[in-house]
Scaffold this active site. Structure first.
Site, PDB file in Angstrom:
ATOM      1  N   HIS A  65     -11.853  -5.601 -10.085  1.00  0.00           N
ATOM      2  CA  HIS A  65     -11.162  -4.604  -9.256  1.00  0.00           C
ATOM      3  C   HIS A  65     -10.899  -5.159  -7.845  1.00  0.00           C
ATOM      4  CE1 HIS A  65     -10.245  -0.703 -10.941  1.00  0.00           C
ATOM      5  NE2 HIS A  65     -10.233  -0.149  -9.746  1.00  0.00           N
ATOM      6  N   GLY A  78      -3.891  -0.211  -7.217  1.00  0.00           N
ATOM      7  CA  GLY A  78      -2.972  -0.933  -8.091  1.00  0.00           C
ATOM      8  C   GLY A  78      -3.645  -1.747  -9.168  1.00  0.00           C
ATOM      9  N   ASN A  79      -4.984  -1.680  -9.259  1.00  0.00           N
ATOM     10  CA  ASN A  79      -5.706  -2.513 -10.218  1.00  0.00           C
ATOM     11  C   ASN A  79      -5.362  -2.195 -11.667  1.00  0.00           C
ATOM     12  OD1 ASN A  79      -7.776  -4.044  -8.434  1.00  0.00           O
ATOM     13  ND2 ASN A  79      -7.972  -1.925  -7.760  1.00  0.00           N
TER      14      ASN A  79
END
Length: 514
Positions: A340, A345-346
């Site tokens: 992460h 936006g991960n």
């Protein structure tokens, strides 16, 4: 530090670290080592023990071996058992190597210098700790594989003459998740879904194929946002779909990850820090009254990100080609989402990485994207359980405190929890998603478009009308089980005669309900 002889290996038990055994049995291999040396590591997904029956069986997360499989109640005995029957758990091995004095391993290896198991232990010690043991180079013994390919997926690798072993680990010291050989994965690999997909599209006309590819691409982009609970504007969905369509064309590096994050967040990321996080991170909720964090997953520490992401990038560039594409995609994508590295936006980048590997390896037919995100969305609870197969297991070993901004700050060393996880459930899940896209989504969408073209052609032959009106007619018929509703007949299609309406309903029924 105590010597090996002073450590007590457990006798038969019914409860092990709060887990019930199918019957009274003696922990063996990694379970015995974790218990005897009090190693603070997540338990392996499958634990081993020596039972009383005279056949090996699995139940309740345990594999019970027969009395004749029982190892000697020593460090060497249980280490050898683990390597022989369980494969490599790099997290357990590293913690064990760190906890015991080097001389215990030097003495053990000197006693049996030609043993393949001892030379593998020797290599793993020096590889994991990046520290040599006080031993001369091996002079004898057939070259042994560090990873037993009958137990876990490995690459071709290269030899280490010092240890007389073949290093076939599927990663480097910074990032090396492992995938176990299971019957399910072996069957998936043997099915050759990529060849099946090419056979399917070989029977589809070029015009239908192009539209099928466009639809599946848009479907994947929409689904990836839907998984995150977002409904962005259509232009962002299309922009992300375009990025997915170009997956595999660019090598992964820090600049490429930043480009992908910008695409995910859109043109105005004023409220999100771009690039690697500089603070802690977690996935979960905040307590309603106090706003204290309630983490379900805690991200890697910001100071570990450069090393972890460097290892992940090296995996893509140096190791992924040596594995089955779906297995490599599972390792890369799920490894990324556990780390992460971004503030936001991960999730979407995580799913993009699946397409990156599959496309770069030519697993997808040219110009075609498998809508993996749509398959994930349809199995969202299974997807969450797969994510939790690692995140829930590492959570008890992460010490943290709440920051002033109601974030989390990790206070202990956790980097190995993100380097060396068991990616077997992730590979099995991703294979199932790929299978579904090839055996269900691809042929179903191509068949629908073929039928729609027939519908459009017959409607236009009966009554001249614009393509947009034909599309509207189709949608009304589809929504009302092949019948044009009274509302549609009174408004959008008030100009149609009763005879035309009946004819169109018959055409729809013959094509879509026949």
């Amino acid at each position: 530090m105590q010597n090996d002889q002073n450590h007590q290996f457990s006798g038969p038990v019914r409860i092990f670290h709060e887990l019930r055994l199918p019957e009274a049995a003696q922990p063996a291999g990694y379970a015995a080592l974790i218990d005897a040396y009090d190693l603070a590591v997540p338990l392996p997904l499958t634990l081993c023990a020596i039972g009383q029956k005279h056949q090996v069986f699995e139940a309740e997360g345990w594999r019970l071996y027969t009395p004749r499989h029982a190892p000697k109640a020593t460090l060497q005995g249980h280490l050898t058992f683990a390597l022989k029957y369980e494969g490599l758990d790099l997290t357990v091995l590293k913690k064990l190597f760190e906890k015991l004095p080097a001389r215990e391993f030097e003495t053990m290896i000197k006693a049996q210098p030609s043993s393949a198991y001892m030379r593998r232990v020797w290599f793993l010690y020096e590889w994991l700790l990046d520290k040599p043991l006080d031993l001369p180079n091996a002079k004898s013994g057939t070259y042994a594989k560090v990873v037993d390919p009958k137990l876990q997926w490995a690459i071709e690798g290269k030899t280490s003459t010092r240890h007389r072993v073949h290093n076939n680990l599927p990663g480097d010291r910074a990032f090396c998740p492992m995938v176990r050989r299971t019957k399910k994965i072996d069957q998936f690999v043997a099915a050759e879904f990529d060849a099946e997909a090419r056979a399917i599209i070989g029977k589809i006309s070029n015009s239908i194929l192009a539209r099928t590819a466009a639809f599946l691409l848009l479907k994947d982009s929409k689904s990836s946002y839907a998984i995150e609970g977002e409904a962005p504007p259509h232009d962002r969905i299309q922009r992300w779909g375009k990025a997915i369509g170009e997956a595999g064309r660019h090598p992964l590096d820090e600049d490429e990850f930043l480009r992908l994050q910008r695409l995910v967040l859109g043109k105005d990321p004023r409220f999100v820090q771009l690039g690697w996080r500089t603070e802690g991170g977690f996935v979960g909720e905040h307590e309603m009254d106090t706003r204290l964090p309630l983490p379900e997953h805690i991200s890697a520490k910001p100071e570990d990100l450069t090393d972890l992401m460097g290892g992940l990038i090296a995996f893509d560039q140096e190791f992924a080609d040596g594995l089955d594409p779906v297995i490599a995609a599972a390792i890369l994508a799920f490894g990324f989402v556990y780390i992460h590295p971004f503030e936001d936006g991960n999730g979407r980048v995580h799913r993009y990485l699946i397409h990156h590997i599959l496309s770069a390896r030519g697993y997808n037919p040219p110009g075609m994207v498998f809508p993996v995100s749509a398959a994930i969305l349809d199995q969202i609870e299974t997807y969450r359980r797969v994510l939790e197969s690692h995140s829930a297991r590492i959570l008890p070993y992460i010490e943290w405190r709440t920051t002033a901004h109601m974030n989390v700050e990790v206070t202990n060393q956790t980097v190995d929890l993100y380097r060396y996880f068991d990616a077997t459930p992730h590979a099995e899940f991703l294979f199932a998603c790929v299978q579904r896209t090839i055996t269900h989504d691809l042929p179903q969408e191509a068949a629908f478009l073929t039928k729609y073209d027939q519908f459009k052609s017959r409607i236009e032959a009966h009554t001249e009308m614009p393509a947009s009106t034909v599309d509207l007619l189709f949608n009304f018929l589809k929504q009302n089980n092949g019948k044009l509703s009274n509302r549609a007949r009174q408004k959008e299609f008030a100009a149609l005669t009763d005879e035309e309406v009946r004819a169109f309903e018959v055409i729809y029924g013959e094509i879509f309900d026949g």
